[in-house]
Design a protein around this motif. Structure first.
Motif, PDB file in Angstrom:
ATOM      1  N   GLY A 264       0.783  -1.115  -0.093  1.00  0.00           N
ATOM      2  CA  GLY A 264      -0.128   0.251   0.040  1.00  0.00           C
ATOM      3  C   GLY A 264       0.850   1.435  -0.047  1.00  0.00           C
ATOM      4  N   ALA A 265       2.116   1.148  -0.163  1.00  0.00           N
ATOM      5  CA  ALA A 265       3.006   2.457  -0.153  1.00  0.00           C
ATOM      6  C   ALA A 265       2.431   3.417  -1.325  1.00  0.00           C
ATOM      7  CB  ALA A 265       4.341   2.030  -0.559  1.00  0.00           C
ATOM      8  N   ILE A 266       2.745   4.974  -1.052  1.00  0.00           N
ATOM      9  CA  ILE A 266       2.260   5.707  -2.007  1.00  0.00           C
ATOM     10  C   ILE A 266       3.766   6.479  -2.362  1.00  0.00           C
ATOM     11  CG2 ILE A 266       1.245   7.999  -2.116  1.00  0.00           C
ATOM     12  CD1 ILE A 266      -0.756   7.133   0.016  1.00  0.00           C
ATOM     13  N   SER A 267       3.955   6.147  -3.777  1.00  0.00           N
ATOM     14  CA  SER A 267       5.107   6.720  -4.205  1.00  0.00           C
ATOM     15  C   SER A 267       4.947   7.859  -5.201  1.00  0.00           C
ATOM     16  CB  SER A 267       5.870   5.806  -4.876  1.00  0.00           C
ATOM     17  OG  SER A 267       6.089   4.577  -4.147  1.00  0.00           O
ATOM     18  N   PHE A 268       5.806   8.849  -5.045  1.00  0.00           N
ATOM     19  CA  PHE A 268       6.054  10.033  -6.018  1.00  0.00           C
ATOM     20  C   PHE A 268       6.854   9.537  -7.065  1.00  0.00           C
ATOM     21  CE2 PHE A 268       4.243  12.417  -2.643  1.00  0.00           C
ATOM     22  CZ  PHE A 268       3.583  13.239  -2.956  1.00  0.00           C
ATOM     23  N   THR A 269       6.432   9.324  -8.441  1.00  0.00           N
ATOM     24  CA  THR A 269       7.596   8.828  -9.162  1.00  0.00           C
ATOM     25  C   THR A 269       7.441   9.983 -10.527  1.00  0.00           C
ATOM     26  OG1 THR A 269       5.877   7.930 -10.574  1.00  0.00           O
ATOM     27  CG2 THR A 269       6.794   6.537  -8.744  1.00  0.00           C
ATOM     28  N   VAL A 270       8.629   9.892 -11.325  1.00  0.00           N
ATOM     29  CA  VAL A 270       8.836  10.735 -12.541  1.00  0.00           C
ATOM     30  C   VAL A 270       7.630  10.055 -13.524  1.00  0.00           C
ATOM     31  CG1 VAL A 270      10.274  11.364 -14.435  1.00  0.00           C
ATOM     32  CG2 VAL A 270      11.299  10.659 -12.114  1.00  0.00           C
ATOM     33  N   HIS A 271       7.020  11.317 -14.041  1.00  0.00           N
ATOM     34  CA  HIS A 271       5.889  10.754 -14.942  1.00  0.00           C
ATOM     35  C   HIS A 271       6.307   9.723 -15.988  1.00  0.00           C
ATOM     36  CE1 HIS A 271       2.424  10.953 -17.435  1.00  0.00           C
ATOM     37  NE2 HIS A 271       3.207  11.534 -18.432  1.00  0.00           N
ATOM     38  N   SER A 272       5.431   8.968 -16.307  1.00  0.00           N
ATOM     39  CA  SER A 272       5.963   7.935 -17.596  1.00  0.00           C
ATOM     40  C   SER A 272       4.673   7.628 -18.251  1.00  0.00           C
ATOM     41  CB  SER A 272       6.598   6.619 -17.150  1.00  0.00           C
ATOM     42  OG  SER A 272       5.504   6.033 -16.347  1.00  0.00           O
ATOM     43  N   LYS A 273       4.925   7.055 -19.413  1.00  0.00           N
ATOM     44  CA  LYS A 273       3.955   6.380 -20.330  1.00  0.00           C
ATOM     45  C   LYS A 273       4.269   5.571 -21.158  1.00  0.00           C
ATOM     46  CE  LYS A 273      -0.317   8.649 -22.716  1.00  0.00           C
ATOM     47  NZ  LYS A 273      -0.877   9.985 -23.225  1.00  0.00           N
ATOM     48  N   GLU A 274       3.175   4.530 -21.505  1.00  0.00           N
ATOM     49  CA  GLU A 274       3.805   3.301 -22.378  1.00  0.00           C
ATOM     50  C   GLU A 274       4.007   3.696 -23.627  1.00  0.00           C
ATOM     51  OE1 GLU A 274       4.808  -0.553 -22.648  1.00  0.00           O
ATOM     52  OE2 GLU A 274       4.061   0.686 -20.911  1.00  0.00           O
ATOM     53  N   ILE A 275       5.145   3.301 -23.952  1.00  0.00           N
ATOM     54  CA  ILE A 275       5.981   3.540 -25.349  1.00  0.00           C
ATOM     55  C   ILE A 275       5.548   2.385 -26.072  1.00  0.00           C
ATOM     56  CG2 ILE A 275       7.963   3.931 -26.417  1.00  0.00           C
ATOM     57  CD1 ILE A 275       7.231   6.371 -24.842  1.00  0.00           C
ATOM     58  N   SER A 276       4.894   2.492 -27.395  1.00  0.00           N
ATOM     59  CA  SER A 276       4.698   1.461 -28.249  1.00  0.00           C
ATOM     60  C   SER A 276       5.912   0.728 -28.538  1.00  0.00           C
ATOM     61  CB  SER A 276       3.847   1.961 -29.341  1.00  0.00           C
ATOM     62  OG  SER A 276       3.509   0.885 -30.552  1.00  0.00           O
ATOM     63  N   GLY A 277       5.915  -0.726 -28.533  1.00  0.00           N
ATOM     64  CA  GLY A 277       7.004  -1.402 -28.923  1.00  0.00           C
ATOM     65  C   GLY A 277       8.065  -1.709 -28.005  1.00  0.00           C
ATOM     66  N   PHE A 278       7.882  -1.170 -26.747  1.00  0.00           N
ATOM     67  CA  PHE A 278       9.100  -1.239 -25.791  1.00  0.00           C
ATOM     68  C   PHE A 278       8.998  -2.654 -25.028  1.00  0.00           C
ATOM     69  CE2 PHE A 278      10.921  -0.772 -21.291  1.00  0.00           C
ATOM     70  CZ  PHE A 278      11.944  -0.569 -21.761  1.00  0.00           C
ATOM     71  N   ARG A 279       7.831  -3.120 -25.027  1.00  0.00           N
ATOM     72  CA  ARG A 279       7.437  -4.550 -24.362  1.00  0.00           C
ATOM     73  C   ARG A 279       7.834  -5.586 -25.232  1.00  0.00           C
ATOM     74  NH1 ARG A 279       2.098  -5.245 -20.754  1.00  0.00           N
ATOM     75  NH2 ARG A 279       3.270  -7.137 -20.516  1.00  0.00           N
ATOM     76  N   GLU A 280       7.502  -5.293 -26.459  1.00  0.00           N
ATOM     77  CA  GLU A 280       8.050  -6.280 -27.563  1.00  0.00           C
ATOM     78  C   GLU A 280       9.660  -6.233 -27.583  1.00  0.00           C
ATOM     79  OE1 GLU A 280       5.668  -4.100 -27.892  1.00  0.00           O
ATOM     80  OE2 GLU A 280       3.936  -5.065 -28.235  1.00  0.00           O
ATOM     81  N   PHE A 281      10.179  -5.222 -27.451  1.00  0.00           N
ATOM     82  CA  PHE A 281      11.647  -5.061 -27.686  1.00  0.00           C
ATOM     83  C   PHE A 281      12.492  -5.841 -26.380  1.00  0.00           C
ATOM     84  CE2 PHE A 281      15.473  -2.672 -26.004  1.00  0.00           C
ATOM     85  CZ  PHE A 281      16.392  -2.924 -27.222  1.00  0.00           C
ATOM     86  N   ASN A 406      12.319  23.886 -19.549  1.00  0.00           N
ATOM     87  CA  ASN A 406      12.063  25.202 -19.096  1.00  0.00           C
ATOM     88  C   ASN A 406      12.961  26.207 -19.154  1.00  0.00           C
ATOM     89  OD1 ASN A 406      12.941  24.721 -16.956  1.00  0.00           O
ATOM     90  ND2 ASN A 406      11.226  24.141 -15.796  1.00  0.00           N
ATOM     91  N   ASP A 407      12.853  27.595 -18.619  1.00  0.00           N
ATOM     92  CA  ASP A 407      14.179  28.326 -18.735  1.00  0.00           C
ATOM     93  C   ASP A 407      15.324  27.942 -17.685  1.00  0.00           C
ATOM     94  OD1 ASP A 407      12.433  28.868 -16.523  1.00  0.00           O
ATOM     95  OD2 ASP A 407      12.530  30.942 -16.512  1.00  0.00           O
ATOM     96  N   LYS A 408      15.009  27.093 -16.695  1.00  0.00           N
ATOM     97  CA  LYS A 408      15.821  26.383 -15.768  1.00  0.00           C
ATOM     98  C   LYS A 408      16.593  25.161 -16.240  1.00  0.00           C
ATOM     99  CE  LYS A 408      13.721  28.633 -11.832  1.00  0.00           C
ATOM    100  NZ  LYS A 408      13.098  28.662 -10.622  1.00  0.00           N
ATOM    101  N   TRP A 409      16.261  24.942 -17.733  1.00  0.00           N
ATOM    102  CA  TRP A 409      16.991  23.820 -18.088  1.00  0.00           C
ATOM    103  C   TRP A 409      16.361  22.330 -17.311  1.00  0.00           C
ATOM    104  CZ3 TRP A 409      19.673  27.923 -17.411  1.00  0.00           C
ATOM    105  CH2 TRP A 409      20.416  28.524 -18.271  1.00  0.00           C
ATOM    106  N   GLU A 410      15.084  22.498 -17.110  1.00  0.00           N
ATOM    107  CA  GLU A 410      14.342  21.428 -16.584  1.00  0.00           C
ATOM    108  C   GLU A 410      13.158  21.082 -17.451  1.00  0.00           C
ATOM    109  OE1 GLU A 410      14.933  22.748 -11.866  1.00  0.00           O
ATOM    110  OE2 GLU A 410      13.157  23.266 -12.867  1.00  0.00           O
ATOM    111  N   MET A 411      12.917  19.503 -17.183  1.00  0.00           N
ATOM    112  CA  MET A 411      11.675  19.265 -18.265  1.00  0.00           C
ATOM    113  C   MET A 411      10.481  19.785 -17.556  1.00  0.00           C
ATOM    114  SD  MET A 411      11.513  17.362 -20.751  1.00  0.00           S
ATOM    115  CE  MET A 411      12.871  16.350 -20.875  1.00  0.00           C
ATOM    116  N   ARG A 412       9.682  20.243 -18.567  1.00  0.00           N
ATOM    117  CA  ARG A 412       8.330  20.673 -17.837  1.00  0.00           C
ATOM    118  C   ARG A 412       7.624  19.399 -17.579  1.00  0.00           C
ATOM    119  NH1 ARG A 412       7.870  25.874 -19.750  1.00  0.00           N
ATOM    120  NH2 ARG A 412       9.298  26.386 -21.459  1.00  0.00           N
ATOM    121  N   GLY A 413       6.439  19.720 -16.831  1.00  0.00           N
ATOM    122  CA  GLY A 413       5.832  18.647 -16.333  1.00  0.00           C
ATOM    123  C   GLY A 413       5.430  18.507 -14.615  1.00  0.00           C
ATOM    124  N   GLY A 414       4.789  17.276 -14.343  1.00  0.00           N
ATOM    125  CA  GLY A 414       4.739  17.125 -12.901  1.00  0.00           C
ATOM    126  C   GLY A 414       5.273  15.660 -12.698  1.00  0.00           C
TER     127      GLY A 414
END
Length: 802
Positions: A264-281, A406-414
């Motif tokens: 039941g742990a709650i984790s903050f993680t870097v945002h991700s999304k499934e990339i097509s073809g990665f599981r097959e790779f 962004n202007d601080k050389w960081e990836m945008r998002g959350g």
């Protein structure tokens, strides 16, 4: 080797393969990569960074002769220490460094300069995400576990003031040593004892872990030392909140221990999304290709707990790797098939560099159309030239998401918020339950879906409570415990007149004027509007008494008018008798001005009408007393009092006294007249509709003048009580004035000590009682003679007695 991190390598290889297989992306250009291990050691990190920059056949610092293998960027590292050590070397050469770990950014901006890019959002969002998460679940008593390094200290220094600002307390702070410091077993046991004491504290339910993935391995080892049988008790039910750098891993002998404690742990993680073809790779990765990847051999042996075949060494067949093992069969603590947040960042980092190269090559080829083409434009490209295009690049990846810095050389998002569900076979699944992103519209920065969270089995799917002590229930307020943190407090009942209508309120508060606290002091109840009404028993009783006495006054007046020519009526000024009876009748009727809801007119009339009528009645008594005295004094031979005999003397007394009282009342109405008012405070739970006297001084002046008249009448009547006469009223007037004065002397303290409608009732009772005293004491004996002893009502009897 941490087998789980091998996915980062596969994500890098997958992205490079995709780009190289796309002829339109970087035509005639082939991307390649080298992979190096830092071994969690500063010296090895420096050496491998120099190898990346300069090594060909031999290692010669600041010298490079192979033009076919040009270094354009470095992706790494995962941890803050590794990233900082790499930056120490490549910062001087202005080689773009794209780190895919999440750690403190401001300190890094000072040391790394503009060559340092972050493939994850600013870690500040993670701090606010922690605060918002704790606030959402009302967890104010938490334990903090941090790595014993600079990053851990920075995390603690940043979080402490936020905790104070948002009403959260840390129950303890446990520093976790680096893995390289485990050589001192005694020190490890001491740390394990301290942590186990915190872990079994039933009041600390929520634990925040800031560190790296090996922190999980340290915690699991500590728990195994203290509880090798995994005998969990109710006090061991915890909610674990992990930061983005932490992944759930088990290495070596830990595989058999399991991760059930982190259910039941709650984790903050870097945002991700499934990339097509990665599981097959991943499915194509086989052991027979390991000759090109030295990491794959080590990974395979550790992940599948087997040994690669060696013809020169005899080995157990059961321990030999067959090569048919599949990565999909590995449990999540060893390897995940789904792309993790860090692998997603690596994938985006490769494409960011590729897009920068594509933009740069395209722009240069357009300027020089006579050159050989796209690939030729990139041959002389230097790494530092890539910064302009890298910082300004913006593209959509294959998952459809926009990638930009962004202007601080960081990836945008959350950051994503994940819930970890651990299965009996020691594998686990992550379920997305929320997100933190400060760049989205207001109100959507923090999203949490509480209904899909799976808690530790010990909580029975009831939301855990992490407090220093139980909530203060409504009707109570917090009282801080001396020597304890502000999250630890006692609960004390609200003071009189105040309420608290929510759990854990710091202070009770007053109800609005039109409401009052309930019995339990947990809500405000509307006050009841009260006044002396005709519909309630007290009002009915007083109204009935007023009517009853008024009827008697009318009957007495009727009797006296009917027998107006009899001696007993003629004696003592018949005209004054009529005025007195009419005044008493009006006194009884004036009590109705005090009944019912006060209005503007009734407030103006009630005290003034009562004052004038009562003064007229008392002045009649005074005039009748004076008449008796003058009459007997005039019977003496040669008396000068004869000239005061007659009706004028009595009428002038009544008129002058009434005029004085009327003048006082007129002055009262002119300066500070009474008015309707609401008394919110005198009686708990009631709004008293009353007449505000306007000027208390004028009110007591009216009462005072009536008192003066009454005392004067009593004094004169008392002195004349022994004068001989069958119809001498002095004795009756004396007694009536005694009753009158007794009533009004007791009225003042009683009136001042009562509140609300009972004040009005006291005044009505005083009016009726004093008026009834006058009517009964003065006229009852005469009515008795007139009605029942008419033979005594004759002139002959008077002469005989004289």
């Amino acid at each position: 080797m941490v087998t789980k991190f091998y996915q980062h390598i596969l994500a890098l290889a997958f992205a490079v393969n995709e780009i190289n297989e796309n002829p339109k992306f970087l035509p005639n250009v082939t991307l390649g990569f080298h992979i190096y291990d830092s071994y969690y050691d500063a010296r090895m990190t420096y050496r491998t960074t120099l190898d990346v920059l300069f090594k060909t056949d031999k290692f010669v610092p600041n010298y490079q002769c192979d033009r076919h293998k040009k270094l354009m960027a470095i992706i790494g590292g995962l941890g803050s220490d590794t990233s900082n050590l790499i930056a120490d070397i490549i910062g001087s050469y202005k080689v773009p460094q794209l780190t895919y770990g999440s750690f403190a950014s401001q300190r890094n901006r000072i040391t790394q300069g503009p060559s340092f890019y972050r493939l994850v959002p600013n870690e500040t969002q993670q701090y606010m995400g922690l605060i918002l998460l704790l606030q959402y679940f009302k967890w104010t008593w938490v334990g903090i576990l941090i790595d014993d390094d600079n990053s851990g200290e920075h995390f603690l220094q940043t979080l402490d003031p936020l905790f104070s600002q948002y009403g959260i307390c840390s129950a303890f702070t446990q520093r976790i040593p680096r893995i390289s410091h485990w050589d001192n077993f005694e020190k490890l046991i001491d740390r394990a004892t301290i942590f186990y004491a915190h872990y079994t504290d039933y009041t600390v339910i929520t634990f925040i872990i800031y560190g790296e993935s090996l922190t999980i391995a340290w915690l699991r080892a500590i728990m195994f030392i203290r509880d090798s049988g995994n005998k969990e008790t109710p006090s061991m039910r915890k909610v674990w909140i992990t930061t983005t750098q932490i992944d759930f891993i088990l290495t070596g002998i830990q595989r058999s221990w399991g991760l059930q404690m982190f259910q039941g742990a709650i984790s903050f993680t870097v945002h991700s999304k499934e990339i097509s073809g990665f599981r097959e790779f991943i499915g194509t990765i086989k052991l027979h290709g390991a000759q090109k990847d030295s990491f794959l051999k080590e990974f395979w042996e550790q992940a599948f707990d087997c040994v690669l075949p060696n013809p020169n060494v005899a080995m157990d067949v059961d321990q030999t790797c067959t090569g048919e093992e599949r990565l999909e069969s590995l449990p999540a603590p060893q390897f995940e098939v789904l792309m993790t947040g860090h692998s997603y960042s690596v994938y985006n980092g490769v494409y960011a560099v590729a897009h920068a190269l594509h933009i740069m090559g395209s722009s240069q080829s357009k300027l020089r159309t006579n050159e050989k083409g796209f690939s030729a434009e990139l041959q002389d490209l230097q790494p530092w030239q890539l910064h302009h295009f890298l910082h300004g690049s913006s593209f959509n990846n294959s998952a459809g998401e926009t990638i930009s810095f962004n202007d601080k050389w960081e990836m945008r998002g959350g950051f994503d918020i994940m819930n970890t569900i651990i299965f009996p076979n020691n594998s686990f699944q992550r379920v997305k339950i929320g997100r933190i992103d400060i760049d989205v519209p207001k109100g959507e920065e923090f999203i949490i879906h509480e209904d899909i969270i799976v808690w530790h089995s010990g909580f029975n799917q009831v939301m855990p409570i992490s407090l220093c002590n139980d909530y203060c229930h409504p009707g109570n307020e917090k009282k801080r415990k001396e020597g304890k943190k502000f999250c630890c407090y006692d609960c004390t009942p609200c003071p009189e007149g105040k309420i608290s209508n929510k759990k854990d309120m710091a202070d009770c508060f007053m109800c609005p004027e039109e409401q009052f606290p309930s019995k339990d002091k947990d809500e405000c109840v509307p006050k009841v509007i009260t006044f002396l009404s005709y519909k309630e028993p007290l009002g009915i009783t007083l109204a009935f008494a007023a009517v009853f006495l008024s009827i008697h006054a009318v009957l007495v007046l009727t009797i006296f008018i009917k027998h107006r020519d009899t001696p007993i009526v003629k004696a003592n000024n018949r005209g004054l008798t009529y005025i007195l009876l009419i005044s008493l009748l009006l006194c009884f009727l004036s009590s109705f001005l005090f009944l019912g809801k006060p209005g503007k007119v009734t407030c103006l009339l009630r005290q003034t009408v009562f004052g004038i009528i009562f003064s007229m009645a008392v002045s009649c008594v005074l005039a009748k007393t004076i008449t008796v005295v003058i009459a007997f004094m005039a019977t003496k031979p040669g008396s000068s009092m004869r000239k005061w005999m007659g009706k004028r003397q009595g009428h002038s007394v009544v008129f002058s006294c009434s005029l004085i009282q009327a003048s006082i009342c007129t002055l009262w109405l002119a300066t500070s007249p009474p008015f309707p008012d609401l008394d919110m405070h005198s009686v708990t739970g009631e709004i008293i509709v009353q007449c505000n006297e306007g000027s208390v001084t004028m009110f007591y002046c009216v009462l005072g003048f009536m008192g003066f008249l009454a005392i004067s009448s009593f004094t004169v009547a008392f002195l004349a009580r022994k004068l001989p006469d069958s119809f001498n009223e002095a004795k009756f007037i004396t007694f009536s004035m005694l009753v009158f004065c007794s009533v009004w002397l007791s009225f003042v303290p009683t009136y001042l000590s009562t509140r609300g409608k009972y004040m009005v009732a006291v005044e009505i009772f005083s009016i009726l009682a004093s008026s009834a005293g006058l009517l009964g004491c003065i006229f009852a004996p005469k009515c008795y003679i007139i009605v029942f002893r008419p033979q005594q009502n004759s002139r002959e009897l008077i002469r005989r007695k004289l």
